[in-house]
Motif scaffolding. Sequence first.
Motif, PDB file in Angstrom:
ATOM      1  N   GLU A  35       5.439  -1.613  14.010  1.00  0.00           N
ATOM      2  CA  GLU A  35       5.522  -2.311  12.730  1.00  0.00           C
ATOM      3  C   GLU A  35       6.982  -2.484  12.297  1.00  0.00           C
ATOM      4  OE1 GLU A  35       3.694  -4.017  10.884  1.00  0.00           O
ATOM      5  OE2 GLU A  35       5.168  -4.204   9.263  1.00  0.00           O
ATOM      6  N   GLN A  81       8.814  -6.273  12.002  1.00  0.00           N
ATOM      7  CA  GLN A  81       9.425  -6.829  10.796  1.00  0.00           C
ATOM      8  C   GLN A  81      10.759  -7.473  11.108  1.00  0.00           C
ATOM      9  OE1 GLN A  81       9.706  -3.606   8.065  1.00  0.00           O
ATOM     10  NE2 GLN A  81       7.511  -3.505   7.667  1.00  0.00           N
ATOM     11  N   ASP A  82      11.350  -7.002  12.190  1.00  0.00           N
ATOM     12  CA  ASP A  82      12.689  -7.477  12.527  1.00  0.00           C
ATOM     13  C   ASP A  82      12.726  -7.677  14.042  1.00  0.00           C
ATOM     14  OD1 ASP A  82      15.257  -8.198  12.246  1.00  0.00           O
ATOM     15  OD2 ASP A  82      16.012  -6.237  11.603  1.00  0.00           O
ATOM     16  N   SER A 109      16.196   0.292  11.445  1.00  0.00           N
ATOM     17  CA  SER A 109      14.860   0.763  11.815  1.00  0.00           C
ATOM     18  C   SER A 109      14.905   2.187  12.354  1.00  0.00           C
ATOM     19  CB  SER A 109      14.240  -0.165  12.870  1.00  0.00           C
ATOM     20  OG  SER A 109      14.063  -1.453  12.336  1.00  0.00           O
ATOM     21  N   LEU A 113       6.483   1.377   3.419  1.00  0.00           N
ATOM     22  CA  LEU A 113       6.087  -0.022   3.215  1.00  0.00           C
ATOM     23  C   LEU A 113       6.326  -0.452   1.773  1.00  0.00           C
ATOM     24  CD1 LEU A 113       2.906  -0.203   5.426  1.00  0.00           C
ATOM     25  CD2 LEU A 113       4.949  -1.614   5.661  1.00  0.00           C
ATOM     26  N   GLN A 173      10.198  -0.830   1.009  1.00  0.00           N
ATOM     27  CA  GLN A 173      10.810  -2.073   1.489  1.00  0.00           C
ATOM     28  C   GLN A 173      10.660  -3.172   0.467  1.00  0.00           C
ATOM     29  OE1 GLN A 173       8.926  -2.976   5.175  1.00  0.00           O
ATOM     30  NE2 GLN A 173       9.880  -1.296   6.279  1.00  0.00           N
ATOM     31  N   ASP A 174       9.639  -3.023  -0.372  1.00  0.00           N
ATOM     32  CA  ASP A 174       9.338  -4.080  -1.328  1.00  0.00           C
ATOM     33  C   ASP A 174       8.979  -3.399  -2.643  1.00  0.00           C
ATOM     34  OD1 ASP A 174       8.923  -6.536  -2.306  1.00  0.00           O
ATOM     35  OD2 ASP A 174       7.174  -7.030  -1.077  1.00  0.00           O
ATOM     36  N   THR A 211       0.646  -8.178   1.238  1.00  0.00           N
ATOM     37  CA  THR A 211       1.150  -8.092   2.608  1.00  0.00           C
ATOM     38  C   THR A 211       1.187  -6.650   3.082  1.00  0.00           C
ATOM     39  OG1 THR A 211       2.503 -10.017   2.166  1.00  0.00           O
ATOM     40  CG2 THR A 211       3.072  -8.728   4.107  1.00  0.00           C
ATOM     41  N   SER A 212       1.696  -5.748   2.242  1.00  0.00           N
ATOM     42  CA  SER A 212       1.762  -4.341   2.634  1.00  0.00           C
ATOM     43  C   SER A 212       0.370  -3.781   2.906  1.00  0.00           C
ATOM     44  CB  SER A 212       2.449  -3.512   1.546  1.00  0.00           C
ATOM     45  OG  SER A 212       3.787  -3.922   1.392  1.00  0.00           O
ATOM     46  N   VAL A 272      -0.705  -5.040   6.242  1.00  0.00           N
ATOM     47  CA  VAL A 272      -0.004  -4.339   7.324  1.00  0.00           C
ATOM     48  C   VAL A 272      -0.668  -2.988   7.580  1.00  0.00           C
ATOM     49  CG1 VAL A 272       2.143  -3.151   7.920  1.00  0.00           C
ATOM     50  CG2 VAL A 272       2.222  -5.481   7.025  1.00  0.00           C
TER      51      VAL A 272
END
Lengths: 159, 159
Positions: free
Chosen positions: A17, A21-22, A33, B18, B21-22, B32-33, B36
């Motif tokens: 994951e 994402q990258d 990461s 997760l 990140q947001d 989205t999270s 995921v």
Amino acid sequence: MADPALFEFLHTEMVAELWAQDPDPGPGGQKTSLLVLEGMGFRVGQALGERLPRETLAFREELDVLKFLCKDLWVAVFHKQMDSLRTNHQGTYVLQDNSFPLLVRMASGLQYLEEAPKFLAFTCGLLRGTLSTLGVKSLVTASVAALPACKFQVVIQKP
Amino acid sequence: MADPALFEFLHTEMVAELWAQDPDPGPGGQKTSLLVLEGMGFRVGQALGERLPRETLAFREELDVLKFLCKDLWVAVFHKQMDSLRTNHQGTYVLQDNSFPLLVRMASGLQYLEEAPKFLAFTCGLLRGTLSTLGVKSLVTASVAALPACKFQVVIQKP
């Protein structure tokens, strides 16, 4: 009883994951990461360090703490003991696992060596976090010479 | 033996990462999270479904498959069995866990209910993935009325 593969499956998903994402990271993105994985490992290690039973609350020597990692922590997470522990008696320890579970599922071959760091970052953090809970500040790095064996180098930071 | 808390610690870290990140996601970001996490759960469930020992390779009835989730899968992941299983006999099943481990550490209180979905998404995927490996296509959702109890609703998708 917990299925021992659960942790491995989840770890695989986490790595996938973070890289998804990258997908084409520059050196900076990949480093982020790795740091994220290391940080997650650190916090899991801290929590496990508080939870794992210790025979004595205070370890007498630094070496006792390292033995605790090689035996108790490794069994709790990987269901096996570390294969060897060496030290230069000056605060540097090398912990070797001849068949590291998170690398075992990787295909072997020199061309996969460059993929190895992402499967080691979490565990470096795990070691550092557990040591931190036990009152030992450290730097932990990992290296792979031949899959699936790997070495973790722990350098104790003196206060 | 694996430390049963390892999965929970790792799951906590995954959710935290997760959301970190947001940190201030709009409805879309949060969705989205959740997707995921659900996807990670799905793939872990698929892998576990292949791994878990089954008494018979082919389950005779749909209900047998659901019982397998409530007993074998739940024990492998959460070290306990599901508390109840109900069905309308038309392809909808409600699996209730009166003290769901991934919610137990959350403070209780109505104000935390809105945080619950992020601690349930992975497990919805886990159920869906295991069912998928067993040849059953499904939709899985979760709901919480009073922490730490929760219900997973499985709706079987007929071919």
